[in-house]
Design an enzyme around this catalytic site. Structure first.
Site, PDB file in Angstrom:
ATOM      1  N   LYS A 171       0.704  -1.210  -0.075  1.00 22.32           N
ATOM      2  CA  LYS A 171       0.017  -0.100   0.120  1.00 22.32           C
ATOM      3  C   LYS A 171       0.927   1.375   0.153  1.00 22.32           C
ATOM      4  O   LYS A 171       1.538   1.863   1.052  1.00 22.32           O
ATOM      5  CB  LYS A 171      -0.763   0.044   1.329  1.00 22.32           C
ATOM      6  CG  LYS A 171      -2.346   0.645   0.999  1.00 22.32           C
ATOM      7  CD  LYS A 171      -2.225   2.199   0.709  1.00 22.32           C
ATOM      8  CE  LYS A 171      -1.713   3.115   1.973  1.00 22.32           C
ATOM      9  NZ  LYS A 171      -1.856   4.583   1.439  1.00 22.32           N
ATOM     10  N   GLU A 247       9.603   1.538  10.988  1.00 18.30           N
ATOM     11  CA  GLU A 247      10.681   2.509  10.839  1.00 18.30           C
ATOM     12  C   GLU A 247       9.597   3.789  10.856  1.00 18.30           C
ATOM     13  O   GLU A 247       9.133   4.257   9.967  1.00 18.30           O
ATOM     14  CB  GLU A 247      11.146   2.364   9.297  1.00 18.30           C
ATOM     15  CG  GLU A 247      11.696   0.887   9.111  1.00 18.30           C
ATOM     16  CD  GLU A 247      13.118   1.077   9.873  1.00 18.30           C
ATOM     17  OE1 GLU A 247      13.754  -0.134   9.826  1.00 18.30           O
ATOM     18  OE2 GLU A 247      13.467   1.927  10.977  1.00 18.30           O
TER      19      GLU A 247
HETATM   20  N1  LIG Z   1      12.285   5.453  10.013  1.00 17.32           N
HETATM   21  C1  LIG Z   1      12.205   5.575   8.629  1.00 17.32           C
HETATM   22  O1  LIG Z   1      12.889   4.770   7.946  1.00 17.32           O
HETATM   23  C2  LIG Z   1      11.354   6.477   8.007  1.00 17.32           C
HETATM   24  C3  LIG Z   1      11.523   6.360   6.357  1.00 17.32           C
HETATM   25  C4  LIG Z   1      10.592   7.613   5.783  1.00 17.32           C
HETATM   26  C5  LIG Z   1       9.702   8.162   6.545  1.00 17.32           C
HETATM   27  N2  LIG Z   1       9.419   8.103   7.861  1.00 17.32           N
HETATM   28  C6  LIG Z   1       8.686   8.801   8.456  1.00 17.32           C
HETATM   29  O2  LIG Z   1       7.298   8.797   7.645  1.00 17.32           O
HETATM   30  C7  LIG Z   1       6.617  10.050   8.137  1.00 17.32           C
HETATM   31  C8  LIG Z   1       6.329  10.551   6.679  1.00 17.32           C
HETATM   32  O3  LIG Z   1       5.553   9.709   5.901  1.00 17.32           O
HETATM   33  P1  LIG Z   1       4.099   9.744   5.703  1.00 17.32           P
HETATM   34  O4  LIG Z   1       3.661  11.273   5.935  1.00 17.32           O
HETATM   35  O5  LIG Z   1       3.649   9.158   4.604  1.00 17.32           O
HETATM   36  O6  LIG Z   1       3.824   8.968   7.079  1.00 17.32           O
HETATM   37  P2  LIG Z   1       2.037   8.409   7.473  1.00 17.32           P
HETATM   38  O7  LIG Z   1       2.393   7.643   8.665  1.00 17.32           O
HETATM   39  O8  LIG Z   1       1.290   9.559   7.437  1.00 17.32           O
HETATM   40  O9  LIG Z   1       1.938   7.448   6.228  1.00 17.32           O
HETATM   41  C9  LIG Z   1       2.860   6.322   5.797  1.00 17.32           C
HETATM   42  C10 LIG Z   1       1.818   5.145   5.008  1.00 17.32           C
HETATM   43  O10 LIG Z   1       0.608   4.591   6.069  1.00 17.32           O
HETATM   44  C11 LIG Z   1      -0.350   4.630   5.505  1.00 17.32           C
HETATM   45  N3  LIG Z   1      -1.412   4.751   6.838  1.00 17.32           N
HETATM   46  C12 LIG Z   1      -1.603   5.996   7.470  1.00 17.32           C
HETATM   47  N4  LIG Z   1      -2.473   6.101   8.601  1.00 17.32           N
HETATM   48  C13 LIG Z   1      -2.704   4.581   8.356  1.00 17.32           C
HETATM   49  C14 LIG Z   1      -3.435   3.479   8.948  1.00 17.32           C
HETATM   50  N5  LIG Z   1      -3.999   3.845  10.301  1.00 17.32           N
HETATM   51  N6  LIG Z   1      -3.359   2.141   9.096  1.00 17.32           N
HETATM   52  C15 LIG Z   1      -2.561   1.726   7.971  1.00 17.32           C
HETATM   53  N7  LIG Z   1      -1.729   2.524   6.902  1.00 17.32           N
HETATM   54  C16 LIG Z   1      -1.780   3.878   7.537  1.00 17.32           C
HETATM   55  C17 LIG Z   1      -0.493   6.110   4.695  1.00 17.32           C
HETATM   56  O11 LIG Z   1      -1.573   5.879   3.796  1.00 17.32           O
HETATM   57  C18 LIG Z   1       0.877   5.824   3.887  1.00 17.32           C
HETATM   58  O12 LIG Z   1       0.894   4.971   3.193  1.00 17.32           O
HETATM   59  C19 LIG Z   1       7.589  10.879   8.758  1.00 17.32           C
HETATM   60  O13 LIG Z   1       7.249  10.835  10.259  1.00 17.32           O
HETATM   61  C20 LIG Z   1       9.052  10.314   8.644  1.00 17.32           C
HETATM   62  O14 LIG Z   1       9.828  10.510   9.636  1.00 17.32           O
HETATM   63  C21 LIG Z   1      10.324   7.314   8.735  1.00 17.32           C
END
Ligand SMILES: NC(=O)c1ccc[n+]([C@@H]2O[C@H](COP(=O)([O-])OP(=O)(O)OC[C@H]3O[C@@H](n4cnc5c(N)ncnc54)[C@H](O)[C@@H]3O)[C@@H](O)[C@H]2O)c1
Ligand SMILES: O=C/C=C/C=C(\O)C(=O)O
Length: 479
Positions: A171, A247
């Site tokens: 997803k 992550e």
């Molecule tokens: N630690 C790492 O390796 C790493 C790498 C990249 C980004 N990030 C983090 O990701 C964030 C930015 O990315 P983002 O805005 O896409 O994050 P996000 O958590 O908003 O979304 C990430 C993914 O999760 C899905 N999602 C959201 N809510 C969900 C739920 N309740 N159940 C299942 N899926 C759900 C989203 O549609 C998306 O595909 C930042 O906090 C960044 O630090 C961490």
């Protein structure tokens, strides 16, 4: 390419579900429409993965490794298409997309092909008994990934998950569906067995992402995204105690000592603060600089921030990209406003660039350097995930370590010093999963990668990925 993006289920496109728009972050215009998967579509994807699982899991690991190498080769054949679609979804520069985002896609598949194929087995001898382990795949794995490095982060999970014998349902982020759609075409093109790789598009909570992680047919979840989303997913899977690999977010610190190579530290900070518009989980948002060099370091970083190039993505000289969405741009600007309200000194940026062209409709913010705020400021405690850092002076090593560790996050850190003993001493004292010394984001894919505290659960990378994506059975035989 891809005016409309379909799901990919059982080896074929599935154009079902209401359409939602994806916007070009450069201009704010619609770049493509995407089908949103409802529970029924998610169920079909999970069923397709379940159907494909026995045959895929039964393949010798060497055969699955060959499939990974074929994916890598096919990615390189579709390199320009992947570059174009990733840029269209994210607005990132062509130089970064061509040197980091897409090459790492092929590298991820190749790395895990070799790591899995070369992984030694282990036996244990007791007097009169022999023990050994066999590893079996987890089963159907949900792969939920973010928008900041869409192709890199998706393939970082797919390589080990698939080579370990799992089948997957991906997803992608609702903001960046394009490169996953190209990967689906690539998989179909090389004849990857139908159902091994499935892709469903949609949103997160209350939509496709939540339907997927909650699905009873999903055996494990690997997720990269915000810490609070990780908490939501944990709640979704708690009743089934599904294995999770998380992550998550970061609020990464950089510590610069007076004995550092200052030009290298400034150059390193320019990379670690502003790469990908600061939209990398590993980016530095908090800098602590030993007082004798604080002024010089701050002035030089601010000066470099002011010279980042807001070109268009296709310009080779571009070094600044837009935020991924209007919503995220507004979030970053809210911290700029908060910093000013709290009395920060703005050394660079703090606002929105004016272009006088269609980019004024995009989601750009100025690269920003702040100082003067206390450790307890939200600017110093909360992940902003934009091209911004706050610099604080310190006087003693122990003070710097305490400041760096004063965070609910613990993903990455950088240390800049020419004192070898101090480099090792400070790096070992930092509460982080990853510490770079006199460099940043130098990656060996065999090393454990992940964070502590709110930054995640588990480690991926090298055999650590294979350990997550498989379950060992220990067998002991009386001799
Ligand atoms: N630690 C790492 O390796 C790493 C790498 C990249 C980004 N990030 C983090 O990701 C964030 C930015 O990315 P983002 O805005 O896409 O994050 P996000 O958590 O908003 O979304 C990430 C993914 O999760 C899905 N999602 C959201 N809510 C969900 C739920 N309740 N159940 C299942 N899926 C759900 C989203 O549609 C998306 O595909 C930042 O906090 C960044 O630090 C961490
Ligand atoms: O935004 C976060 C970046 C994560 C990078 C990796 O997972 C990697 O380089 O393997």
């Amino acid at each position: 390419m891809f005016d409309q993006v379909s799901h990919f289920i059982g080896g074929v496109p599935v154009a079902e579900g209401p359409l939602f728009p994806v916007y070009d972050p450069v201009t704010g215009t619609v770049v493509r429409q995407v089908h949103e998967a409802d529970r029924a579509v998610v169920d079909r994807a999970v069923s397709a993965a379940r159907t494909a699982l026995p045959a895929w899991a039964a393949l010798p690991v060497a055969e699955r490794a060959r499939w990974m190498r074929r994916l890598a080769d096919a990615i390189e054949e579709r390199f320009e298409d992947l570059v174009a679609v990733e840029i269209a979804d994210t607005g990132k520069s062509i130089s970064q997309t061509r040197t980091l985002d897409i090459p790492r896609g092929a590298a991820n598949f190749r790395a895990f092909a070799e790591i899995a194929a070369q992984r030694p087995e282990s036996t244990y001898h007791l007097p009169g008994a022999l023990s050994y382990t066999v590893r079996k795949p987890l089963g159907v794995v949900a792969v939920v990934v973010p928008w900041n490095l869409p192709f890199l982060l998706m393939t970082w999970k797919l390589g080990p998950a698939l080579v370990a014998g799992n089948t997957v349902v991906v997803k992608p982020s609702e903001n960046t569906p394009g490169s996953a759609a190209v990967l689906a075409e690539i998989a179909a093109g090389i004849g990857l067995p139908p159902g091994v790789l499935n892709v469903v598009h949609g949103f997160g909570g209350g939509s496709t992402g939540q339907f997927l992680v909650e699905h009873d047919g999903v055996d494990a979840v690997t997720f990269t995204g915000e810490s609070r989303t990780g908490s939501s997913i944990m709640r979704s899977v708690a009743d089934r105690v599904k294995p999770v690999s998380f992550e998550l977010g970061g609020k990464n610190a950089g510590v610069v000592f007076a004995d550092a190579d200052l030009e290298a530290a400034v150059e390193g900070a320019v990379r670690s603060v502003f790469t990908n518009g600061g939209q990398v989980c590993l980016c530095t948002e908090r800098l602590y600089v030993e007082r004798p060099v604080f002024e010089e370091f701050a002035d030089r970083l601010a000066e470099r921030a002011g010279h980042l190039v807001f070109g268009r993505p296709q310009d080779e000289n571009t070094t600044m990209m837009p935020m991924i969405s209007a919503e995220h741009r507004d979030k970053v600007l809210s911290y700029y406003d908060l910093a000013k309200t709290e009395g920060a000194k703005v050394l660079a940026g703090g606002g929105v660039p004016a272009f006088g062209d269609d980019r004024d409709g995009g989601y750009y913010v100025e690269p920003t350097v702040l100082t003067g705020l206390p450790a307890e400021s939200r600017v110093n405690r909360e992940e902003i995930f934009g091209p911004v850092c706050h610099i604080t002076p310190f006087d003693a090593e122990a003070e710097a370590v305490a400041l760096a560790n004063d965070s609910e996050y613990g993903l990455a850190a950088t240390v800049w010093t020419t004192d070898l003993s101090r480099a090792h001493r400070v790096a070992q004292r930092l509460d982080a999963g990853l510490v770079w010394v006199n460099t940043w984001y130098l990656r060996d894919l065999r090393t454990p990668f992940g964070g502590v505290k709110l930054s995640g659960i588990g480690r991926e990378g090298g055999v650590h990925s294979l350990d997550f994506y498989s379950e060992p059975t220990t067998i002991t035989i009386k001799l």
